[in-house]
Motif scaffolding. Structure first.
Motif, PDB file in Angstrom:
ATOM      1  N   MET A  62       0.844  -1.203   0.000  1.00 38.91           N
ATOM      2  CA  MET A  62       0.000   0.000   0.000  1.00 38.91           C
ATOM      3  C   MET A  62       0.877   1.251   0.000  1.00 38.91           C
ATOM      4  N   LYS A  63       0.671   2.120  -0.963  1.00 37.84           N
ATOM      5  CA  LYS A  63       1.527   3.296  -1.095  1.00 37.84           C
ATOM      6  C   LYS A  63       0.730   4.568  -0.777  1.00 37.84           C
ATOM      7  N   LEU A  64       1.302   5.429   0.045  1.00 42.41           N
ATOM      8  CA  LEU A  64       0.626   6.692   0.373  1.00 42.41           C
ATOM      9  C   LEU A  64       0.785   7.676  -0.788  1.00 42.41           C
ATOM     10  N   THR A  65      -0.278   8.443  -1.042  1.00 45.33           N
ATOM     11  CA  THR A  65      -0.217   9.457  -2.103  1.00 45.33           C
ATOM     12  C   THR A  65       0.497  10.699  -1.566  1.00 45.33           C
ATOM     13  N   ASP A  66       0.860  11.596  -2.479  1.00 46.83           N
ATOM     14  CA  ASP A  66       1.496  12.850  -2.050  1.00 46.83           C
ATOM     15  C   ASP A  66       0.563  13.634  -1.129  1.00 46.83           C
ATOM     16  N   GLU A  67      -0.742  13.579  -1.433  1.00 41.36           N
ATOM     17  CA  GLU A  67      -1.712  14.300  -0.601  1.00 41.36           C
ATOM     18  C   GLU A  67      -1.743  13.708   0.810  1.00 41.36           C
ATOM     19  N   GLU A  68      -1.698  12.377   0.907  1.00 38.62           N
ATOM     20  CA  GLU A  68      -1.703  11.724   2.234  1.00 38.62           C
ATOM     21  C   GLU A  68      -0.419  12.047   3.001  1.00 38.62           C
ATOM     22  N   LEU A  69       0.689  12.052   2.280  1.00 38.40           N
ATOM     23  CA  LEU A  69       1.962  12.376   2.954  1.00 38.40           C
ATOM     24  C   LEU A  69       1.929  13.808   3.495  1.00 38.40           C
ATOM     25  N   ALA A  70       1.352  14.725   2.724  1.00 37.08           N
ATOM     26  CA  ALA A  70       1.278  16.129   3.160  1.00 37.08           C
ATOM     27  C   ALA A  70       0.344  16.250   4.370  1.00 37.08           C
ATOM     28  N   ARG A  71      -0.754  15.507   4.345  1.00 40.73           N
ATOM     29  CA  ARG A  71      -1.718  15.543   5.463  1.00 40.73           C
ATOM     30  C   ARG A  71      -1.095  14.934   6.722  1.00 40.73           C
ATOM     31  N   PHE A  72      -0.328  13.856   6.531  1.00 41.33           N
ATOM     32  CA  PHE A  72       0.350  13.243   7.681  1.00 41.33           C
ATOM     33  C   PHE A  72       1.324  14.246   8.299  1.00 41.33           C
ATOM     34  N   ASP A  73       2.049  14.939   7.434  1.00 45.42           N
ATOM     35  CA  ASP A  73       3.022  15.915   7.944  1.00 45.42           C
ATOM     36  C   ASP A  73       2.300  17.036   8.709  1.00 45.42           C
ATOM     37  N   ARG A  74       1.163  17.463   8.212  1.00 45.58           N
ATOM     38  CA  ARG A  74       0.427  18.575   8.853  1.00 45.58           C
ATOM     39  C   ARG A  74      -0.265  18.136  10.142  1.00 45.58           C
ATOM     40  N   ASP A  75      -1.000  17.012  10.093  1.00 46.08           N
ATOM     41  CA  ASP A  75      -1.867  16.610  11.218  1.00 46.08           C
ATOM     42  C   ASP A  75      -1.204  15.610  12.172  1.00 46.08           C
TER      43      ASP A  75
END
Ligand code: SIN
Ligand code: MN
Length: 287
Positions: A1-14
């Motif tokens: 399972m690969k995280l999308t760029d959007e998910e990576l950005a959300r993880f970094d923020r939240d």
């Protein structure tokens, strides 16, 4: 399972990501069916609630139960964290938290990395939790609560609370929590609690501040937590028993995605009991 760029950005923020219903009912049933048998065992890995015999948390089932040994190698749980750290992982801790109907006690506000640093001399916050729900989590059965973005504060001062519950924890004081919640939006999103059906998965940063209230509802809230650590960031101190903070740093090799539904051979070396050297802390420091 690969995280999308959007998910990576959300993880970094939240500091967390939530994936409702990532595992199917059939997969979750194979795991849930094992829990009563694991909780019934008289093993040191079962830590019970203050109220008596109900299990609060079970450690290291992946070392002696075949289904959980397979879950500990599941690509849906391992690969996203490998992607975030860009490195192979080892299992620092594995637990099945009960939070059982009526008896499930609180987990005070804390950061997991606070414990890993203070107790285990883990060098950096390059470790994190991946949790899956074996039961529905709702507003009433003690859902996990997060303060979004609180991981950005790094390691916060904590006190060792050995009396509130049956399990000692490095906890954060109320003033700091109030400030963090205010910074995160106060009543508008300063605390969130991901809720959803069995099979939902959460990934959360080692410095994300979290807690859960007691479970006064008639519904169990069993969660499984894999605490995954980058291999190069392995712990340096073996103060805690090995079944709580593991001392084997071998990289996890994933099984295929269908490993909960089809049989794959896995080692369960503690099946006949915990090795004596894993039952206590050691004075030895790792190289
Ligand atoms: C934890 O923070 O380690 C456990 C919290 C919970 O299961 O509610
Ligand atoms: Mn925690």
């Amino acid at each position: 399972m690969k995280l999308t760029d959007e998910e990576l950005a959300r993880f970094d923020r939240d500091g967390y990501l939530f994936f409702p219903s990532l595992f199917s009912p059939a997969e979750i049933k194979r795991l849930s069916d094992e829990v009563p048998g694991i909780y019934a065992q008289r093993r040191p890995e079962n830590v019970r609630e203050r109220t008596g015999d109900v299990v609060r948390t079970n450690f290291a089932a992946h070392m002696y139960n075949d289904m959980f040994a397979r879950l500990a190698r599941h690509p849906r749980m391992i690969e996203p964290v490998e992607q975030i750290f860009g490195e192979k992982l080892y299992m620092h801790q594995f637990k099945i938290n009960g939070k059982m109907a009526f008896d499930g006690d609180v987990w005070q506000w804390h950061q997991d990395y606070g414990t890993w640093m203070n107790d285990d001399a883990m060098p950096a916050a390059r470790a994190m939790n991946v949790a899956i729900f074996l039961d529905e989590t709702n507003a009433f059965n003690g859902p996990l609560m997060f303060i979004p973005g609180s991981h950005k504060s790094g390691v916060l001062a904590a006190g060792h609370d050995t009396s509130t519950t049956s399990y000692p924890l490095w906890t954060i004081n109320n003033d700091t929590i109030s400030q963090l919640v205010e910074k995160a939006g106060g009543r508008n999103g300063g605390i969130v609690s991901p809720q959803g059906p069995p099979g939902s998965m959460i990934i959360f940063h080692g410095c994300l501040v979290h807690a859960s209230t007691s479970n006064l509802s008639p519904w169990n809230r069993v969660n499984v937590y894999l605490s995954l650590c980058a291999v190069s960031n392995h712990i340096r101190r073996f103060k805690r028993p090995g079944y709580i903070a593991h001392r084997q740093f071998d990289p996890i090799a994933c099984l295929p995605d269908d490993c909960l539904l089809k049989d794959y051979p896995v080692a369960t070396p503690w099946k006949n009991g915990t090795p004596p050297e894993e039952l206590t802390g050691l004075l030895k420091e790792a190289a």
